[in-house]
Enzyme design. Sequence first.
Site, PDB file in Angstrom:
ATOM      1  CG  HIS A 178       5.196   3.500   8.965  1.00 59.40           C
ATOM      2  ND1 HIS A 178       4.189   2.568   8.829  1.00 59.40           N
ATOM      3  CD2 HIS A 178       6.155   3.145   8.079  1.00 59.40           C
ATOM      4  CE1 HIS A 178       4.553   1.674   7.913  1.00 59.40           C
ATOM      5  NE2 HIS A 178       5.729   2.011   7.437  1.00 59.40           N
ATOM      6  CD  GLU A 209       9.071   1.150   6.819  1.00 62.63           C
ATOM      7  OE1 GLU A 209       8.394   0.588   7.702  1.00 62.63           O
ATOM      8  OE2 GLU A 209       8.776   1.111   5.622  1.00 62.63           O
ATOM      9  NE  ARG A 216      -2.217  -1.112   5.376  1.00 55.70           N
ATOM     10  CZ  ARG A 216      -2.495  -1.407   6.633  1.00 55.70           C
ATOM     11  NH1 ARG A 216      -3.518  -0.816   7.238  1.00 55.70           N
ATOM     12  NH2 ARG A 216      -1.769  -2.288   7.285  1.00 55.70           N
ATOM     13  CB  SER A 236      -0.920   0.013   1.228  1.00 53.62           C
ATOM     14  OG  SER A 236      -0.162  -0.062   2.417  1.00 53.62           O
ATOM     15  CG  HIS A 247       7.029   4.166   2.462  1.00 52.83           C
ATOM     16  ND1 HIS A 247       6.716   4.874   3.606  1.00 52.83           N
ATOM     17  CD2 HIS A 247       6.919   2.852   2.804  1.00 52.83           C
ATOM     18  CE1 HIS A 247       6.445   4.033   4.587  1.00 52.83           C
ATOM     19  NE2 HIS A 247       6.541   2.797   4.128  1.00 52.83           N
ATOM     20  CD  GLN A 266       3.083   1.052   4.104  1.00 53.77           C
ATOM     21  OE1 GLN A 266       3.735   0.831   5.117  1.00 53.77           O
ATOM     22  NE2 GLN A 266       2.440   0.094   3.420  1.00 53.77           N
ATOM     23  CE  LYS A 274       6.096  -0.679  10.565  1.00 51.14           C
ATOM     24  NZ  LYS A 274       4.913  -1.280   9.900  1.00 51.14           N
ATOM     25  CE  LYS A 322      -3.378  -5.441   4.539  1.00 51.22           C
ATOM     26  NZ  LYS A 322      -2.079  -5.455   5.219  1.00 51.22           N
TER      27      LYS A 322
END
Length: 462
Positions: A117, A142, A314, A113, A295, A115, A140, A320
């Site tokens: 964070h 990453e 998302r 997706s 991203h 998205q 989050k 979802k």
Amino acid sequence: MQVPLIQLQCAYVKIVGNSLLRERVGKVGQESAAAKYAAATESARFSIENDKPYAELWMGTHPSLPSKDVETQRSLLDLVQDNKALLSTEVSKKYGEKLPFLFKILSIRKALSIQAHPNKKLAEQLHAKDPKNYPDDNHKPEMTIAVTPFDGLCGFRPLKEISHFLAHVPSLRGLIGEDAAKAFEEGVAGRETSSSAEDIQRNKKSLQTAFSALMTKDKSTIANAAKELVAAAEKDGENFAGGGGPSNGGKELADLVVRLNGQFEGDVGLFVLFFLNYVKLEVGEAMFLKADDIHAYLSGDIIECMASSDNVVRAGFTPKFQDIPTLTSMLTYSYAPISEQKMNPVDYPYVTLNRTAYSSSSSAILYDPPIEEFSVVKTDLKGKEAKATFEAIEGPSVIICTAGSGKISVGPKTQQVKAGYVFFVGATAECTLESDSESFTTFKAFCELSGKETAKGANGAS
């Protein structure tokens, strides 16, 4: 006292959140690195089904899917909570008696997706308001390291490229609306690369307004515009999107539109890609994503390390739950070329290579993002008996072998290693890796709050 070297049994995602949706994006059967690594540990009793997709392998203490000690079958979460010295007192106290990071293998066949964070403050707010869709209160950030060739969308493009696409992709301009398109073009004109703080904030506001205009369009309008976009991509080839921007050619973008439409027909993500950098990573290349950075991962096998959270906001390429108002309001709207999205690893200074390793150009390189929860070292030992000895650090490590075979030693304890084996190494433990194959590759995620991981230096020989 137990030697702080624990072989882990790690599982691919199968009972976490919308597990079936997660699995559908994964590579199939033996093509999936996540599946092959999961199956390598005999105690997992896991056999790969050749027609089934496998997307994620989790390594760590996240309560949704904690790793287990191969010998005792106790969860790693239980072990580090019972013995705080495994994490170090400092790490255990700061991060609630669990690993501060989650280490993953992702094997991506179909786009994940679009998205972002949330940062820590927003994560706390979202979790309190909607714990079903935001299951914890942590941020989050990453990092992604390519294990096989990878492509994805990462961060907003330079503003001149976005203006170019608004001028040369009629369906994109029509979807955003003439007034919004003109407002963006006029809002950033002459200031696209300005370093003035005032100009940057004005540019970000213009970008947010244009991007939000796209993301808030209704699905039927987007689907109709997508038909026009895909028709142009199939027809125009090299001339698509005005021949592309400086970062991507027209044919490359046309192929990308057609490919993604085959996965998510008529999705808003087909237009989002004109706002975001299309990034390709070769094996060993990496990128870091701060909290609130947009991203989408499109394909490839990757090592992923992140703060220990499962919060995702998302807004495209997914069936979802989507939270477009939160996404469009939370993003940093930072814009930069692809080169600024990639990380620049350096030699890891706290390792000693033996003469066999040194003479064969073996290496240990550090990926060190600007956060304290994690760093990662990639070690490539070339030739049998090549050895790397890592100094003890004041924090925990998780190590996965991705290629070759060898041995890992902590104190008097030595264990065999092959591709897919995962080990936990406790704080203050010196660790040695030794190859018994022509090439032996491992990735080590670790946390050390004292800051040793940020030092720069060169490997030595002994």
